[in-house]
Enzyme design. Structure first.
Site, PDB file in Angstrom:
ATOM      1  N   ASP A 260       0.864  -1.394   0.053  1.00 10.39           N
ATOM      2  CA  ASP A 260      -0.024   0.005   0.021  1.00 10.39           C
ATOM      3  C   ASP A 260       0.875   1.282   0.077  1.00 10.39           C
ATOM      4  O   ASP A 260       1.833   1.390   0.702  1.00 10.39           O
ATOM      5  CB  ASP A 260      -0.787  -0.133   1.172  1.00 10.39           C
ATOM      6  CG  ASP A 260      -1.678   1.171   1.401  1.00 10.39           C
ATOM      7  OD1 ASP A 260      -2.434   1.362   0.363  1.00 10.39           O
ATOM      8  OD2 ASP A 260      -1.610   2.030   2.165  1.00 10.39           O
ATOM      9  N   GLU A 297       1.687  -0.102  -4.878  1.00  9.09           N
ATOM     10  CA  GLU A 297       0.689   1.155  -5.184  1.00  9.09           C
ATOM     11  C   GLU A 297       1.666   2.425  -4.881  1.00  9.09           C
ATOM     12  O   GLU A 297       2.404   2.559  -3.904  1.00  9.09           O
ATOM     13  CB  GLU A 297      -0.512   1.230  -4.289  1.00  9.09           C
ATOM     14  CG  GLU A 297      -1.499   2.280  -4.561  1.00  9.09           C
ATOM     15  CD  GLU A 297      -2.133   2.766  -3.347  1.00  9.09           C
ATOM     16  OE1 GLU A 297      -3.151   3.531  -3.541  1.00  9.09           O
ATOM     17  OE2 GLU A 297      -1.852   2.539  -2.379  1.00  9.09           O
ATOM     18  N   HIS A 325      -7.163   5.137 -15.443  1.00  6.75           N
ATOM     19  CA  HIS A 325      -8.167   5.148 -14.724  1.00  6.75           C
ATOM     20  C   HIS A 325      -8.736   6.534 -14.869  1.00  6.75           C
ATOM     21  O   HIS A 325      -9.818   7.023 -15.140  1.00  6.75           O
ATOM     22  CB  HIS A 325      -8.310   4.821 -13.235  1.00  6.75           C
ATOM     23  CG  HIS A 325      -9.320   5.239 -12.497  1.00  6.75           C
ATOM     24  ND1 HIS A 325      -9.680   6.572 -11.806  1.00  6.75           N
ATOM     25  CD2 HIS A 325     -10.611   4.678 -12.092  1.00  6.75           C
ATOM     26  CE1 HIS A 325     -10.724   6.679 -11.412  1.00  6.75           C
ATOM     27  NE2 HIS A 325     -11.144   5.504 -11.599  1.00  6.75           N
TER      28      HIS A 325
END
Length: 610
Positions: A260, A297, A325
């Site tokens: 993360d 990420e 995205h």
């Protein structure tokens, strides 16, 4: 590679080895619930307190008593059955695995399905996920990615507030439940990636600072003090988190870790923590004979994450990139507030398609500085992309999925962009059938003041966006319940169409080259993106809302239509695209609004079969 087993490790029968890193504690004692006298651990020069004790079988509950008499759970606890404030429990992680011979998949075979255990089913457990695995495999998924399961406060949380990195969330089914799920995944041919958080711990129940210098004030993160990866005593901190990663691979047979927000892992040492982590995880994978991947990420658009150590990189296997995205989202929704300010042109999507990111050193209006670095010489399977994920849905004020923001044709177009992209695709749970439930942000903190701070933090977070309405209360159980999936939708109406569309596109992806170099062209004024892959596949994506005629360049040869989102079988408006195109260098097309089509090359000009 050296493993230092932290926490409580059963040795045989009634004996158990305890080890805790507490360099600032002169004495650490083991206090077993139900016993009146604590047992003292021996301290070494590095600050590790260790001992083997008789009469401590699995299931024993215990605390550590520190020098000042304070009692705390084990920072490397494997199980917190009564929550973050109560005793730790000794757990035997030996398990009767049935996945012998499983070696995992290369990253190039990954089709990732991200899920949150608590809202994936009404039961909210690992065991409940098992019943859906065959369907996911039949759909074309090869990897499930599980959002964090480290023990967090209460029973409702995204998982990024975990405070016991080694302990598996009790309300999900604890360590045995996770082992059963991984074993079941491997039996049906699915790999498992686990989301882990090494950039911060949650605020409630965080006891690491009582044991040693796990945190530093030299750096700050969005969650407060940074974890101490490069300051004094940082060797023990790094060892703690590396040992945690190795636990998931060795004891739970996890195939990969999603790290993360690595941009919040702040480390200026000559050999950064991420590089050391990659070396140890890959070495363990070699010993076990399994492919093990590390996925980062990051919002930095920095290829050093996945470059080899010899080239100055960290040698991670892949990295998330959000630019595809963002570019797709703005083209479909028209939203341009917040970080969407940097997007809005078809060219932005074309850049993301060609090189993995839109911003590779260009000026970012949102950041008001240059952003990113060129991705030269990297493989396309080193980049993970999505058009929906937990962050991009859940960090909206109302947690709306894309299908709640756009029409049906746009939802299908987004699926085409994702699954036909030349990168590793990630599907967020429910996306594959057009789930209507939102994915809201939820917590279940026990501290009322902390709950109020979270509410205020959410209100502050949305001030840079143009979203209207009241922010849902993260502490409310009703907010959590609204986020639970309804899998029965996939059998009905347009949801069944979406589900079949995902199945067919994933089958198409397997038949065609997924990672070839694409030659892209965009018609900005007509909102059209064209791309050709390896001279074998040609795709057209139209983001305009109305049908348009368009003459487009098309390499010479015969092209056969493989997919058309506007056809009646996909509940489209009807297609005027021909089944075959015999091109002499261009083609005249009639493109419906918000549509895409895929053609495969049947023949090269004057050369027979391609």
């Amino acid at each position: 590679m050296s493993r230092r087993r932290l926490g409580a490790t059963p040795v045989d029968g009634e004996r158990c080895h305890f080890s805790v890193w507490a360099p600032e504690q002169a004495r650490v004692e083991l206090r077993i619930l139900g016993e009146s006298h604590p047992k003292t651990l021996a301290r070494d020069d590095l600050g590790y307190h260790q001992a083997v004790f008789e009469g401590v079988p699995p299931g024993t509950r215990y605390f550590y008593r520190l020098t000042d008499g304070a009692e705390r759970p084990d920072p490397a606890s494997r199980y917190q059955p009564e929550g973050v404030h109560d005793a730790s429990e000794v757990v035997d992680l030996d398990y009767a695995w049935t996945d012998q011979g499983w070696t995992g998949y290369p990253i190039s075979s990954y089709v990732i399905y991200e899920l949150h255990v608590g809202t994936f089913s009404s039961e909210g457990t690992f065991d409940a996920v098992v019943g859906y695995l065959d369907r996911l495999r039949e759909l074309g998924i090869t990897v499930i990615e599980i959002m964090p399961v480290a023990q967090f406060p209460g029973s409702r949380n995204w998982g990024y507030d975990g405070v016991f990195p080694f302990a598996v969330q009790a309300s999900y089914g604890g360590p045995r439940g996770l082992q059963r799920l991984v074993d079941a995944c491997h039996r049906c041919g699915l790999a498992v990636v686990l989301d882990v958080v090494y950039n911060h711990l949650g605020p409630e129940g965080n006891i690491l600072g009582d044991y040693g210098p796990y945190f530093t004030d030299v750096y700050r993160t969005p969650w407060g003090a940074a974890i101490n990866f490069d300051g004094p005593e940082s060797e023990g901190v790094r060892r703690f988190f590396i040992e945690n990663a190795l636990q998931w691979i060795a004891d739970f047979h996890i195939d990969g870790l999603r790290l993360d927000a690595v941009h919040a892992i702040l480390d200026r040492s000559a050999r950064p923590f991420l590089e050391e982590l990659a070396a140890e995880v890959h070495a363990l994978g070699e010993v076990l004979g399994r492919r093990v991947a590390l996925m980062a990420e990051s919002d930095l658009n920095d290829p050093r994450l996945v470059r080899g150590a010899a080239l100055g990189g960290y040698d991670l296997d892949s990295m998330w990139c959000d630019d595809l995205h963002h570019a797709t989202h703005v083209l479909l929704t028209g939203e341009t507030s917040g970080y969407y300010l940097d997007f809005g042109l078809v060219e932005h999507l074309a850049l993301a398609w060609e090189r993995g990111m839109t911003y590779a050193g260009e000026y970012s209006r949102y950041r008001r500085r240059r952003h990113g670095r060129p991705m030269a010489n990297l493989e396309r399977h080193q980049i993970v992309v999505s058009v929906q994920n937990h962050d991009q849905i859940g960090n909206r004020m109302l947690g709306e999925r894309l299908g709640a923001l756009v029409d049906f044709e746009s939802e299908k177009l987004a699926a085409g962009i994702l699954l036909m992209s030349p990168f590793v695709p990630l599907v967020f749970m429910g996306q594959e059938y057009g789930e209507t439930a939102p994915f809201l942000y939820f917590v279940s903190h026990g501290d009322p003041e902390l709950s109020e701070a979270v509410r205020e933090g959410r209100r502050d977070e949305f001030r840079s966006f143009d979203w209207k309405g009241e922010v849902p209360d993260p502490q409310s159980e009703e907010v959590f319940q609204r986020s639970v999936l309804n899998h029965e939708l996939r059998f009905h109406g347009h949801h069944a169409v979406v589900h079949e569309l995902y199945r067919e596109l994933l089958a198409l992806r397997r038949r065609f080259p997924a990672y070839g170099m694409d030659d892209t062209t965009c018609f900005e004024g007509r909102k059209v993106l064209l791309t050709q892959r390896d001279r074998r596949v040609w795709m057209v994506f139209h983001f305009g809302k109305e049908r348009i005629p368009l003459v487009v360049p098309l390499p010479k040869g015969r092209w056969v239509k493989a997919f058309d989102s506007s056809e009646a079988k996909w509940r489209g408006p009807g297609s005027e695209l021909p089944e075959t195109l015999d091109s002499k260098g261009e083609a005249e097309l009639s493109l419906p609004g918000r549509s895409f089509a895929v053609y495969r090359r049947e023949k090269l000009p004057d050369q027979g079969e391609a």
